[in-house]
Motif scaffolding. Structure first.
Motif, short mmCIF file in Angstrom:
data_model
loop_
_atom_site.label_atom_id
_atom_site.label_comp_id
_atom_site.label_asym_id
_atom_site.label_seq_id
_atom_site.Cartn_x
_atom_site.Cartn_y
_atom_site.Cartn_z
N ALA A 105 96.90 33.78 47.35
CA ALA A 105 95.80 34.75 47.47
C ALA A 105 95.35 35.30 46.13
CB ALA A 105 96.21 35.89 48.39
N GLY A 106 96.03 34.92 45.05
CA GLY A 106 95.58 35.36 43.73
C GLY A 106 94.14 34.95 43.47
N LEU A 107 93.77 33.82 44.04
CA LEU A 107 92.39 33.33 43.89
C LEU A 107 91.40 34.34 44.49
CD1 LEU A 107 91.03 30.60 42.99
CD2 LEU A 107 90.96 30.03 45.41
N GLN A 108 91.82 34.98 45.57
CA GLN A 108 90.93 35.92 46.23
C GLN A 108 90.82 37.24 45.46
OE1 GLN A 108 91.85 36.89 50.33
NE2 GLN A 108 89.92 35.99 50.95
N GLY A 109 91.84 37.54 44.66
CA GLY A 109 91.71 38.68 43.75
C GLY A 109 90.69 38.36 42.67
N LEU A 580 106.47 40.64 52.43
CA LEU A 580 105.79 39.64 51.62
C LEU A 580 104.33 39.61 52.06
CD1 LEU A 580 106.31 37.30 49.55
CD2 LEU A 580 106.34 35.77 51.51
N GLY A 581 103.44 39.79 51.13
CA GLY A 581 102.02 39.85 51.46
C GLY A 581 101.43 41.08 50.81
N LEU A 582 101.40 42.17 51.54
CA LEU A 582 100.78 43.37 50.97
C LEU A 582 101.63 44.01 49.88
CD1 LEU A 582 99.23 45.13 54.10
CD2 LEU A 582 98.45 43.13 52.84
N PRO A 591 91.83 39.93 51.75
CA PRO A 591 91.75 39.70 53.20
C PRO A 591 92.63 38.57 53.70
CG PRO A 591 89.64 39.27 52.11
CD PRO A 591 90.51 39.92 51.10
N TRP A 592 92.90 37.56 52.87
CA TRP A 592 93.82 36.52 53.34
C TRP A 592 95.18 37.13 53.69
CZ3 TRP A 592 93.05 32.33 48.95
CH2 TRP A 592 91.85 31.66 49.18
N ARG A 664 86.77 47.49 50.11
CA ARG A 664 86.30 47.40 51.51
C ARG A 664 87.37 46.89 52.48
NH1 ARG A 664 81.62 43.37 50.05
NH2 ARG A 664 81.94 44.50 48.09
N TYR A 665 88.34 46.09 52.01
CA TYR A 665 89.30 45.49 52.94
C TYR A 665 90.53 46.37 53.17
CZ TYR A 665 86.46 41.42 51.88
OH TYR A 665 85.41 40.57 51.71
#
Ligand code: SF4
Length: 739
Positions: A105-109, A580-582, A591-592, A664-665
């Motif tokens: 999810a680093g890509l989404q950051g 693991l995740g948030l 959001p992923w 927003r997420y």
């Protein structure tokens, strides 16, 4: 990757599609700011493309994940100048090609629509966008004359050349005040390791262990280096399948994978460790000469019956755990936050490590890593005491300037710390960040950073595998926003003003880093020329380093156990669990990761409160009902998730949600259990005892469906998966080897 750095930099420059269009071309489903249809994109032609730039064909470049401190190597797929996907670097001995969901999810950051694209400066009480030059001029005006300890940095864990440069910056202003803060940390165990083994972060050899006993060390989830240990765990389970026993108040991902999962009353883990030692010495005649007499005296007090009384763990379970450890040698005993984030955390962690000494594991399954050979590059590991120390100075009015990077303390600090009030007393606050959050909202200047995939850097993880590794971080694409800078470039710019003689010659952080890499000891460069060494390291994305490791010590300190008295007004224990995740909430804006359900409860996009079925029945609540969880510091409300994998005296609420101001997420979603943590610290280390809070629970009368991807844990009579009790299984063919 080209071996020529000039070509590489040109490549990044002539990838000419305007930054704002990247989200539109990323393949990502997030809202875009500009589209081709709107006719607002700037599109430049490839005039003289590199031979590896083929329209429609992706090229992979190596870098290092920055989503947590584990330092996993990544390969990023770049096509037409845009980073499309990241995967694990198979050459990395940290992650061997794997990548956890946070790494993915680093890509989404990087492409997040809430990224800051321009600096913010406080004017008339509000933060307003300004140019980089205007913001930078204000930073220099307000900070250049501040000397000594009145200038402070508050950061998350940092390592590599950025950490070294930050140290030099602090030296140049004469300040010792660098506070490294992580709320999810292993600091208490590290202090015990230092005292007992002589090394804070030793190496754990899962491959040599025949049994692992984990006291809340969620090594498949959030403990130390999760991807690395997931691979280690796979090896541990193959061949002569190792046995995993987990003791914890709330089932973690590691606990869910155990052969034996044991629920324990929070804060009593050290007592159980002594009880296991008692059985090992009295029933299994394990040689106790490795322990000092005082330790054996302490152990003698904890018979299985007494252990049951204090911990709630049945006496035969204590015997069973000891028997596994005796039969399956060498073993490995680990401790994590749920065991040592208590007022007696140090004593518990010491008792747990004592088991390794008694069982002869030290030197077998726990060995020295030797430490990274270039000390200035080693990781500065975070602690929660660091935040309290920073807050105390701020409260005294002792800080004129604070730079904040890699941490969101206004969100993660417990309410009792009154952190925001104390931070407000710092005269000038500069936040360096990719996103606006609860802490940047209090800053005087917010400097937007380039993402890790737009920045040069190096990383040396605190936990080092058998092949010690320096991670190389290179930009995988041109910055999306012109008015952002990499963290390294900000540090260098500050140093140039304060020590021009040594730093003025570097045009940018790339130039500094390239030179600094050539200054590494000759032994690390394996006889390569400067250019060859740099090209090879950048191309591989890492540098493997060998070092000699000394033998560990095996000291055993005072093992006296103090456990907290029951609190009748607050009958339950609060477990603010890490997931693991948030993580601690830093990834709640991706959001992923919101969409990815919790690995155990399967809840997503929200908070929940785990209660044992017996407890839920006593309280008269069911799944989906909202309960009020109240400590001496305040209250939160969350929906009940009824689950057998939690101790009946516990309510577990995951960390990560509850943001007020994080895009927003993440904003206005769920609750933050850290806010109601009581003012308790570990007596030895001063670490915030995040698991030592007592609470009471009341029904609110509200109820709605809990957002769970799993739907139901029941087979509803369909016999999809057959199950059998252990007692029945033992009587079947093939069950004779089961203890
Ligand atoms: S464990 Fe940490 S460094 Fe490794 S992939 Fe996950 S977030 Fe990245």
């Amino acid at each position: 990757m080209s071996g020529n750095e000039i070509n590489r930099r040109d490549f990044l420059k002539f990838m000419g599609i305007g930054g704002a269009s990247a989200a539109a071309l990323s393949g990502c489903d997030m809202p875009t700011t500009v589209t081709l249809e709107e006719g607002k994109e700037k599109v430049a032609a490839y005039l003289v493309p590199e031979e590896y730039v083929i329209p429609g064909v992706g090229v992979w470049f190596a870098s290092t994940c920055q989503q947590c401190g584990a330092g996993c190597g990544v390969h990023g797929r770049v096509r037409e100048g845009r980073l499309l996907k990241v995967e694990g670097n198979p050459d990395s001995a940290i992650n061997w090609g794997g990548l956890c969901q946070m790494g993915q999810a680093g890509l989404q950051g990087h492409y997040n629509p809430d990224r800051l694209s321009k600096p913010l400066v406080r004017k008339n009480g509000s933060l307003v966008e300004v140019s980089w030059n205007e913001a930078w001029a204000l930073v220099e005006e307000k900070t250049s004359a501040v000397k000594g300890d009145r200038a402070a940095w508050l950061t998350g864990s940092v390592s590599g050349h950025q950490a070294a440069l930050l140290s030099k910056l602090q030296d140049s202003v004469g300040s010792k005040n660098h506070f490294v803060y992580e709320v999810i940390n292993n600091r208490v165990a590290e202090a015990v390791n230092e005292a007992m083994l002589g090394e804070a972060v030793p190496r754990y050899r899962f491959d040599k262990a025949k049994a692992i006993l984990s006291f809340g060390a969620d090594f498949l989830g959030t403990w130390v280096s999760p991807v690395h240990f997931t691979y280690e765990y796979a090896g541990f389970r193959s061949g002569d399948r190792g046995v995993l026993i987990t003791v914890e108040p709330k089932m973690t991902l590691t606990g869910a994978n155990s052969d034996l999962w044991v629920a324990i009353r929070p804060g009593t883990e050290g007592v159980l460790a002594l009880g296991i030692a008692n059985v090992l010495l009295t029933k299994h005649q394990v040689d106790g000469s490795r322990l000092p007499a005082a330790a054996r005296d302490a152990i003698a007090q904890y018979t299985p019956d007494k252990v049951t009384e204090i911990t709630g763990v049945a006496g035969d379970t204590v015997v069973k755990i000891a028997t596994y450890l005796k039969q399956r040698s060498p073993s490995l005993v680990l401790s994590g936050a749920s065991a040592h984030d208590h007022a007696n955390g140090y004593q518990s962690a010491a008792a747990i490590m004592m088991l390794n000494v008694l069982l002869g594991n030290v030197g077998q399954t726990i060995e020295s890593s030797g430490g990274f050979p270039v000390k200035e590059l080693t990781a500065k590991r975070g602690s929660s005491k660091a935040l309290a120390d920073f807050a105390a100075l701020a409260d005294q009015g002792a800080l004129d300037v604070a730079f904040i990077y890699g941490a969101n303390p206004v969100f993660t600090a417990p309410a009792h710390m009154k952190f925001a009030d104390k931070l407000a007393k710092v005269h000038f606050k500069v936040a360096l960040t990719l996103f606006a959050d609860e802490t940047t909202a209090m800053a005087d200047v917010v400097l937007p950073l380039a993402s890790p995939y737009e920045s040069w850097g190096t990383m040396v993880a605190a936990y080092q595998p058998q092949e010690m590794t320096l991670g190389m971080q290179q930009p995988l694409m041109q910055p999306l926003y012109a008015e952002t800078r990499s963290f390294g470039d900000v540090l260098l710019a500050l140093l140039k003003k304060r020590n021009a003689a040594d730093y003025q010659r570097y045009d940018d952080y790339y130039a500094y880093l390239r030179n600094a890499m050539t200054q590494l000891p000759a032994g690390l460069r394996q006889g390569k020329s400067d250019a060859e060494f740099w090209d090879t390291t950048v191309q591989k994305g890492l540098l493997k380093v060998s070092t000699t490791a000394p033998a560990l010590k095996a000291n055993v300190p005072d093992l006296t156990q103090k456990t907290a008295a029951a609190a009748s007004d607050f009958p339950f224990h609060l477990v603010p669990s890490a997931r693991l995740g948030l993580w601690d909430g830093r990834h709640a804006n991706l959001p992923w990761l919101q969409e990815a359900p919790d690995q155990v409860s399967k809840v997503y996009w929200d908070s929940w409160a785990e209660l044992h079925p017996k407890t839920a029945a006593q309280l008269g609540v069911k799944e989906g009902d909202f309960i009020r969880i109240e400590s001496d510091q305040g209250a939160i409300e969350a929906q009940v998730y009824v689950f057998k994998g939690v101790h009946p005296e516990v309510v577990a609420v995951p960390m990560g949600q509850g943001h007020e101001n994080y895009g927003r997420y993440a904003s206005k979603r769920g609750v933050n259990p850290l806010k109601i943590v009581s003012a308790v610290t570990d007596e030895k280390t001063g670490e915030i005892a995040t698991h030592a809070t007592r609470v009471k629970i009341t029904k609110t009368g509200k109820s709605s469906q809990l957002p769970r991807l799993g739907g139901s844990d029941r087979q509803a009579g369909r016999r999809l998966v057959g199950t059998v009790t252990a007692d029945v299984f033992r009587k079947t063919e093939g069950g004779s080897n089961v203890a």
